[in-house]
Design a protein around this motif. Structure first.
Motif, PDB file in Angstrom:
ATOM      1  N   MET A   1       0.806  -1.173   0.000  1.00 21.28           N
ATOM      2  CA  MET A   1       0.000   0.000   0.000  1.00 21.28           C
ATOM      3  C   MET A   1       0.865   1.260   0.000  1.00 21.28           C
ATOM      4  N   ALA A   2       1.956   1.161   0.712  1.00 19.01           N
ATOM      5  CA  ALA A   2       2.838   2.317   0.785  1.00 19.01           C
ATOM      6  C   ALA A   2       3.394   2.636  -0.594  1.00 19.01           C
ATOM      7  N   TYR A   3       3.643   1.597  -1.382  1.00 22.51           N
ATOM      8  CA  TYR A   3       4.171   1.795  -2.716  1.00 22.51           C
ATOM      9  C   TYR A   3       3.175   2.547  -3.581  1.00 22.51           C
ATOM     10  N   LEU A   4       1.926   2.198  -3.464  1.00 19.38           N
ATOM     11  CA  LEU A   4       0.874   2.859  -4.228  1.00 19.38           C
ATOM     12  C   LEU A   4       0.757   4.334  -3.833  1.00 19.38           C
ATOM     13  N   LEU A   5       0.867   4.600  -2.577  1.00 23.41           N
ATOM     14  CA  LEU A   5       0.781   5.985  -2.117  1.00 23.41           C
ATOM     15  C   LEU A   5       1.962   6.800  -2.635  1.00 23.41           C
ATOM     16  N   ARG A   6       3.139   6.176  -2.626  1.00 23.04           N
ATOM     17  CA  ARG A   6       4.312   6.898  -3.143  1.00 23.04           C
ATOM     18  C   ARG A   6       4.172   7.130  -4.646  1.00 23.04           C
ATOM     19  N   ALA A   7       3.628   6.156  -5.364  1.00 24.15           N
ATOM     20  CA  ALA A   7       3.455   6.295  -6.800  1.00 24.15           C
ATOM     21  C   ALA A   7       2.464   7.411  -7.115  1.00 24.15           C
ATOM     22  N   ARG A   8       1.411   7.574  -6.330  1.00 19.38           N
ATOM     23  CA  ARG A   8       0.437   8.638  -6.545  1.00 19.38           C
ATOM     24  C   ARG A   8       1.065  10.001  -6.262  1.00 19.38           C
ATOM     25  N   ALA A   9       1.967   9.973  -5.307  1.00 23.02           N
ATOM     26  CA  ALA A   9       2.591  11.232  -4.932  1.00 23.02           C
ATOM     27  C   ALA A   9       3.527  11.686  -6.046  1.00 23.02           C
ATOM     28  N   ARG A  10       4.172  10.778  -6.663  1.00 22.47           N
ATOM     29  CA  ARG A  10       5.132  11.135  -7.710  1.00 22.47           C
ATOM     30  C   ARG A  10       4.399  11.448  -9.010  1.00 22.47           C
ATOM     31  N   GLY A  11       3.257  10.815  -9.294  1.00 25.05           N
ATOM     32  CA  GLY A  11       2.401  11.153 -10.427  1.00 25.05           C
ATOM     33  C   GLY A  11       3.016  10.873 -11.777  1.00 25.05           C
ATOM     34  N   ASN A  12       3.199  11.967 -12.537  1.00 26.39           N
ATOM     35  CA  ASN A  12       3.694  11.857 -13.914  1.00 26.39           C
ATOM     36  C   ASN A  12       5.115  11.326 -13.970  1.00 26.39           C
ATOM     37  N   GLU A  13       5.821  11.568 -12.932  1.00 20.99           N
ATOM     38  CA  GLU A  13       7.212  11.116 -12.900  1.00 20.99           C
ATOM     39  C   GLU A  13       7.287   9.594 -13.098  1.00 20.99           C
ATOM     40  N   VAL A  14       6.385   8.853 -12.520  1.00 25.35           N
ATOM     41  CA  VAL A  14       6.364   7.393 -12.635  1.00 25.35           C
ATOM     42  C   VAL A  14       6.017   7.005 -14.064  1.00 25.35           C
ATOM     43  N   LEU A  15       5.071   7.700 -14.667  1.00 25.48           N
ATOM     44  CA  LEU A  15       4.679   7.381 -16.035  1.00 25.48           C
ATOM     45  C   LEU A  15       5.831   7.645 -16.999  1.00 25.48           C
ATOM     46  N   VAL A  16       6.551   8.704 -16.790  1.00 25.83           N
ATOM     47  CA  VAL A  16       7.693   9.025 -17.647  1.00 25.83           C
ATOM     48  C   VAL A  16       8.772   7.952 -17.484  1.00 25.83           C
ATOM     49  N   GLU A  17       8.991   7.577 -16.237  1.00 27.81           N
ATOM     50  CA  GLU A  17       9.994   6.535 -15.957  1.00 27.81           C
ATOM     51  C   GLU A  17       9.573   5.205 -16.587  1.00 27.81           C
ATOM     52  N   LEU A  18       8.293   4.871 -16.508  1.00 28.07           N
ATOM     53  CA  LEU A  18       7.768   3.643 -17.102  1.00 28.07           C
ATOM     54  C   LEU A  18       7.910   3.687 -18.618  1.00 28.07           C
ATOM     55  N   ASP A  19       7.600   4.817 -19.212  1.00 31.32           N
ATOM     56  CA  ASP A  19       7.731   4.975 -20.654  1.00 31.32           C
ATOM     57  C   ASP A  19       9.191   4.799 -21.082  1.00 31.32           C
ATOM     58  N   ALA A  20      10.131   5.337 -20.328  1.00 32.77           N
ATOM     59  CA  ALA A  20      11.563   5.209 -20.640  1.00 32.77           C
ATOM     60  C   ALA A  20      11.990   3.742 -20.553  1.00 32.77           C
ATOM     61  N   LYS A  21      11.487   3.077 -19.550  1.00 29.54           N
ATOM     62  CA  LYS A  21      11.849   1.663 -19.388  1.00 29.54           C
ATOM     63  C   LYS A  21      11.271   0.820 -20.525  1.00 29.54           C
ATOM     64  N   LEU A  22      10.062   1.126 -20.986  1.00 24.41           N
ATOM     65  CA  LEU A  22       9.465   0.392 -22.102  1.00 24.41           C
ATOM     66  C   LEU A  22      10.252   0.627 -23.390  1.00 24.41           C
ATOM     67  N   ARG A  23      10.660   1.864 -23.626  1.00 23.06           N
ATOM     68  CA  ARG A  23      11.480   2.152 -24.809  1.00 23.06           C
ATOM     69  C   ARG A  23      12.821   1.432 -24.732  1.00 23.06           C
ATOM     70  N   ASP A  24      13.390   1.433 -23.528  1.00 24.05           N
ATOM     71  CA  ASP A  24      14.662   0.739 -23.316  1.00 24.05           C
ATOM     72  C   ASP A  24      14.493  -0.771 -23.575  1.00 24.05           C
ATOM     73  N   GLN A  25      13.357  -1.286 -23.144  1.00 26.31           N
ATOM     74  CA  GLN A  25      13.079  -2.718 -23.354  1.00 26.31           C
ATOM     75  C   GLN A  25      12.950  -3.017 -24.843  1.00 26.31           C
ATOM     76  N   GLU A  26      12.275  -2.139 -25.592  1.00 24.18           N
ATOM     77  CA  GLU A  26      12.114  -2.340 -27.033  1.00 24.18           C
ATOM     78  C   GLU A  26      13.462  -2.266 -27.740  1.00 24.18           C
ATOM     79  N   ALA A  27      14.327  -1.385 -27.278  1.00 27.06           N
ATOM     80  CA  ALA A  27      15.647  -1.249 -27.882  1.00 27.06           C
ATOM     81  C   ALA A  27      16.480  -2.529 -27.646  1.00 27.06           C
ATOM     82  N   TRP A  28      16.349  -3.113 -26.481  1.00 28.12           N
ATOM     83  CA  TRP A  28      17.142  -4.309 -26.143  1.00 28.12           C
ATOM     84  C   TRP A  28      16.465  -5.615 -26.556  1.00 28.12           C
TER      85      TRP A  28
END
Length: 139
Positions: A1-28
């Motif tokens: 639950m704490a993880y979810l609360l931290r993710a909500r607090a960070r907001g767009n930052e998590v989505l940007v990080e997730l998008d970067a990781k997905l692009r990195d995954q596609e590259a590799w």
């Protein structure tokens, strides 16, 4: 639950990080697929080589066993031939011994009879004396 609360607090930052990781995954992804294919190829190659070597070893073992069997059979045949030859030589020796003994007996009995020879010599001496006396009378 704490993880979810931290993710909500960070907001767009998590989505940007997730998008970067997905692009990195596609590259590799392509590189990972090539690496996986290489690992599978080497594994299959190693497995095939191991199976081939095992079959080769088993074939060599069968050949070795068969050559040993053939060698033992040849050695047994040679041993039988040697035994047969030695038995024939022994039989020949005994046959020769029996023949020699019989021929000696036969010769002594019929050809070289001492008494018959003694009589023959005495007859020849008597005939020779008669002939000598006749020749002296004629002379």
């Amino acid at each position: 639950m704490a993880y979810l609360l931290r993710a909500r607090a960070r907001g767009n930052e998590v989505l940007v990080e997730l998008d970067a990781k997905l692009r990195d995954q596609e590259a590799w992804a392509e590189r990972e697929a090539k690496a996986a294919a290489l690992v599978q190829t080497r594994f299959r190659s190693s497995s095939s080589k191991h199976k081939f070597q095992t079959m080769k070893d088993k074939a060599a073992m069968l050949q070795r066993i068969y050559r040993g069997y053939e060698g033992r059979c040849r050695a047994a045949d040679r041993q039988k031939q040697v035994e047969s030859l030695s038995q024939h030589l022994l039989f020949d020796y005994f046959a020769e011994l029996i023949q020699r003994t019989f021929r000696g007996f036969h010769s002594r009995k019929n050809k070289h009879d001492f008494h018959a020879r003694k009589k023959y010599i005495a007859d020849m001496v008597a005939k020779s004396e008669l002939l000598q006396n006749e020749l002296n009378d004629l002379a």
